[in-house]
Design an enzyme around this catalytic site. Structure first.
Site, PDB file in Angstrom:
ATOM      1  N   ASN A  67      32.818  -9.533 -38.109  1.00  0.00           N
ATOM      2  CA  ASN A  67      31.561  -8.921 -38.509  1.00  0.00           C
ATOM      3  C   ASN A  67      30.629  -9.840 -39.286  1.00  0.00           C
ATOM      4  OD1 ASN A  67      29.990  -6.437 -39.750  1.00  0.00           O
ATOM      5  ND2 ASN A  67      30.890  -7.540 -41.502  1.00  0.00           N
ATOM      6  N   LYS A 106      23.554 -12.604 -30.783  1.00  0.00           N
ATOM      7  CA  LYS A 106      24.184 -11.280 -30.723  1.00  0.00           C
ATOM      8  C   LYS A 106      24.397 -10.821 -29.277  1.00  0.00           C
ATOM      9  CE  LYS A 106      24.804 -10.450 -35.101  1.00  0.00           C
ATOM     10  NZ  LYS A 106      26.153 -10.323 -35.657  1.00  0.00           N
ATOM     11  N   TYR A 153      18.835 -15.120 -33.619  1.00  0.00           N
ATOM     12  CA  TYR A 153      19.713 -14.006 -33.981  1.00  0.00           C
ATOM     13  C   TYR A 153      20.023 -13.122 -32.766  1.00  0.00           C
ATOM     14  CZ  TYR A 153      21.403  -9.906 -36.551  1.00  0.00           C
ATOM     15  OH  TYR A 153      22.159  -8.849 -37.015  1.00  0.00           O
ATOM     16  N   THR A 181      21.621  -2.829 -45.730  1.00  0.00           N
ATOM     17  CA  THR A 181      22.542  -3.793 -46.355  1.00  0.00           C
ATOM     18  C   THR A 181      21.745  -4.975 -46.903  1.00  0.00           C
ATOM     19  OG1 THR A 181      22.879  -5.265 -44.471  1.00  0.00           O
ATOM     20  CG2 THR A 181      24.260  -3.274 -44.545  1.00  0.00           C
ATOM     21  N   ASP A 236      33.634 -14.173 -54.823  1.00  0.00           N
ATOM     22  CA  ASP A 236      33.617 -13.341 -56.040  1.00  0.00           C
ATOM     23  C   ASP A 236      33.556 -11.856 -55.686  1.00  0.00           C
ATOM     24  OD1 ASP A 236      33.672 -15.614 -57.472  1.00  0.00           O
ATOM     25  OD2 ASP A 236      31.525 -15.645 -57.934  1.00  0.00           O
TER      26      ASP A 236
HETATM   27  P1  NAI Z   1      25.542  -8.315 -45.410  1.00  0.00           P
HETATM   28  O1  NAI Z   1      24.675  -9.479 -45.722  1.00  0.00           O
HETATM   29  O2  NAI Z   1      25.582  -7.181 -46.358  1.00  0.00           O
HETATM   30  O3  NAI Z   1      27.031  -8.791 -45.116  1.00  0.00           O
HETATM   31  C1  NAI Z   1      27.321  -9.933 -44.373  1.00  0.00           C
HETATM   32  C2  NAI Z   1      28.464 -10.668 -45.043  1.00  0.00           C
HETATM   33  O4  NAI Z   1      28.833 -11.778 -44.228  1.00  0.00           O
HETATM   34  C3  NAI Z   1      28.069 -11.237 -46.425  1.00  0.00           C
HETATM   35  O5  NAI Z   1      29.030 -10.834 -47.394  1.00  0.00           O
HETATM   36  C4  NAI Z   1      28.076 -12.741 -46.218  1.00  0.00           C
HETATM   37  O6  NAI Z   1      28.466 -13.471 -47.369  1.00  0.00           O
HETATM   38  C5  NAI Z   1      29.074 -12.885 -45.078  1.00  0.00           C
HETATM   39  N1  NAI Z   1      28.876 -14.124 -44.343  1.00  0.00           N
HETATM   40  C6  NAI Z   1      27.728 -14.591 -43.793  1.00  0.00           C
HETATM   41  N2  NAI Z   1      27.940 -15.779 -43.223  1.00  0.00           N
HETATM   42  C7  NAI Z   1      29.251 -16.082 -43.413  1.00  0.00           C
HETATM   43  C8  NAI Z   1      30.063 -17.179 -43.058  1.00  0.00           C
HETATM   44  N3  NAI Z   1      29.571 -18.219 -42.383  1.00  0.00           N
HETATM   45  N4  NAI Z   1      31.361 -17.172 -43.409  1.00  0.00           N
HETATM   46  C9  NAI Z   1      31.874 -16.133 -44.117  1.00  0.00           C
HETATM   47  N5  NAI Z   1      31.145 -15.064 -44.485  1.00  0.00           N
HETATM   48  C10 NAI Z   1      29.850 -15.029 -44.131  1.00  0.00           C
HETATM   49  O7  NAI Z   1      25.030  -7.802 -43.984  1.00  0.00           O
HETATM   50  P2  NAI Z   1      25.562  -6.676 -42.995  1.00  0.00           P
HETATM   51  O8  NAI Z   1      24.381  -5.940 -42.529  1.00  0.00           O
HETATM   52  O9  NAI Z   1      26.712  -5.947 -43.553  1.00  0.00           O
HETATM   53  O10 NAI Z   1      26.031  -7.594 -41.771  1.00  0.00           O
HETATM   54  C11 NAI Z   1      27.265  -7.432 -41.113  1.00  0.00           C
HETATM   55  C12 NAI Z   1      27.040  -7.694 -39.643  1.00  0.00           C
HETATM   56  O11 NAI Z   1      26.214  -6.677 -39.098  1.00  0.00           O
HETATM   57  C13 NAI Z   1      26.345  -9.020 -39.333  1.00  0.00           C
HETATM   58  O12 NAI Z   1      26.965  -9.637 -38.231  1.00  0.00           O
HETATM   59  C14 NAI Z   1      24.946  -8.571 -38.956  1.00  0.00           C
HETATM   60  O13 NAI Z   1      24.309  -9.488 -38.108  1.00  0.00           O
HETATM   61  C15 NAI Z   1      25.236  -7.257 -38.280  1.00  0.00           C
HETATM   62  N6  NAI Z   1      24.119  -6.335 -38.148  1.00  0.00           N
HETATM   63  C16 NAI Z   1      23.479  -5.867 -39.266  1.00  0.00           C
HETATM   64  C17 NAI Z   1      22.399  -5.008 -39.127  1.00  0.00           C
HETATM   65  C18 NAI Z   1      21.644  -4.491 -40.309  1.00  0.00           C
HETATM   66  O14 NAI Z   1      20.560  -3.930 -40.130  1.00  0.00           O
HETATM   67  N7  NAI Z   1      22.153  -4.639 -41.528  1.00  0.00           N
HETATM   68  C19 NAI Z   1      21.952  -4.564 -37.791  1.00  0.00           C
HETATM   69  C20 NAI Z   1      22.720  -5.106 -36.705  1.00  0.00           C
HETATM   70  C21 NAI Z   1      23.765  -5.951 -36.883  1.00  0.00           C
END
Ligand code: NAI
Length: 262
Positions: free
Chosen positions: A84, A163, A159, A194, A44
């Site tokens: 990502n 990573k 996690y 986020t 969505d």
């Molecule tokens: P977010 O939760 O805003 O976005 C992550 C997106 O990935 C969501 O839209 C979710 O629905 C999607 N997703 C999760 N599992 C999925 C799957 N199996 N198949 C398809 N889609 C899936 O979080 P954010 O922060 O934007 O995360 C993006 C990346 O950044 C992740 O890999 C996270 O581990 C990494 N990251 C985030 C940090 C933070 O502090 N926000 C710090 C370091 C890394």
């Protein structure tokens, strides 16, 4: 402003419905990318971006091999990928259930592998290569790792381990596909504001007691820069690594953590 050249190019972004992935989709659109594949299990919110380029949205699970088997033939000649999608999984190693460990590994490491494998195969597709008018291939991939894959943060469970695997997978892949003219890099962010944080019980408790802003500010106070990054800041860094401006950079894990790991 740096003149990035994404006109006439295609790109795929996973986790594109929210946070860093959504910011990457907007960034690429602003740089004139022609075609975007946006993948997220939250279908969505994928449709809400209102981008100017040709967009194909796919609501699916990146950890499902069947998604990539079906999609790969359509991606032939793909130029860029931001791999990502990820989920937050917490808990000390000694307290981790195997089920929770597997849940984190399935998305954060297996999903990254399946995504990367499909995109590399599509980028080096021989038929597509002969169609390009460029002298050399211009494929590039950026994977989203995490500073917790470098700094051993207690309580980060599967996690941080996943990573660390993502970052090393990027480096190994970079060494393997350089001969095909493909670059592979990773970013290792510290805290980014986020929705991923909302999956943490401690974070939710902090938000209900003190509000979201105060909770983020308290967490960021342990970082020299003193604040979390925005998704747009990380997207700009990912975009640079994807772009031809970074043509000599491959196998790098770019730490972007406001000094957290110092
Ligand atoms: P977010 O939760 O805003 O976005 C992550 C997106 O990935 C969501 O839209 C979710 O629905 C999607 N997703 C999760 N599992 C999925 C799957 N199996 N198949 C398809 N889609 C899936 O979080 P954010 O922060 O934007 O995360 C993006 C990346 O950044 C992740 O890999 C996270 O581990 C990494 N990251 C985030 C940090 C933070 O502090 N926000 C710090 C370091 C890394």
């Amino acid at each position: 402003m740096t003149n990035f050249t994404f006109e006439g190019r295609s790109a795929l972004v996973t986790g594109a419905a929210s946070g860093i992935g959504a910011a990457c989709a907007r960034w690429l659109d602003r740089q004139g990318v022609s075609k975007l594949w946006l993948i997220d299990r939250d279908g969505d919110r994928l449709a809400e971006h209102g981008l100017a380029c040709d967009v194909e949205t796919i609501a699916d699970d990146i950890a499902d091999e069947a998604l990539w088997t079906d999609l790969e033939p359509n991606l032939a000649g793909l130029d860029h990928a931001v791999l990502n999608a990820g989920i937050g999984v917490g808990g000390a190693i000694a307290d981790h259930s195997f089920e929770e460990w597997r849940r984190g590994m399935a998305v954060n490491l297996d999903g990254a592998f399946l995504s990367l494998r499909a995109c590399l195969r599509a980028m080096r597709d021989k038929d597509a290569q002969t169609k390009t008018t460029q002298e050399s291939r211009r494929g590039s991939v950026v994977l989203t790792a995490s500073i917790t894959g470098i700094k051993p943060v207690p309580g980060i469970g599967s996690y941080g381990v996943a990573k660390a695997g993502v970052a090393h997978m990027a480096r190994i892949a970079a060494a393997e596909v350089s001969k095909d003219g493909i670059r592979v890099n990773a970013v290792a962010p510290g805290g980014v504001d986020t929705a991923i944080w909302d999956s943490s019980k401690d974070f939710r408790a902090g938000v209900s007691a003190h509000g979201r802003e105060a909770t983020l500010a308290a967490m960021a106070a342990t970082t020299p820069r003193g604040r979390f990054a925005t998704p747009d800041e990380i997207a700009g860094e990912i975009g640079f690594l994807l772009s031809d401006q970074a043509s000599n950079i491959t196998g790098t894990v770019l730490v972007t953590d406001g000094g957290y790991s110092l």
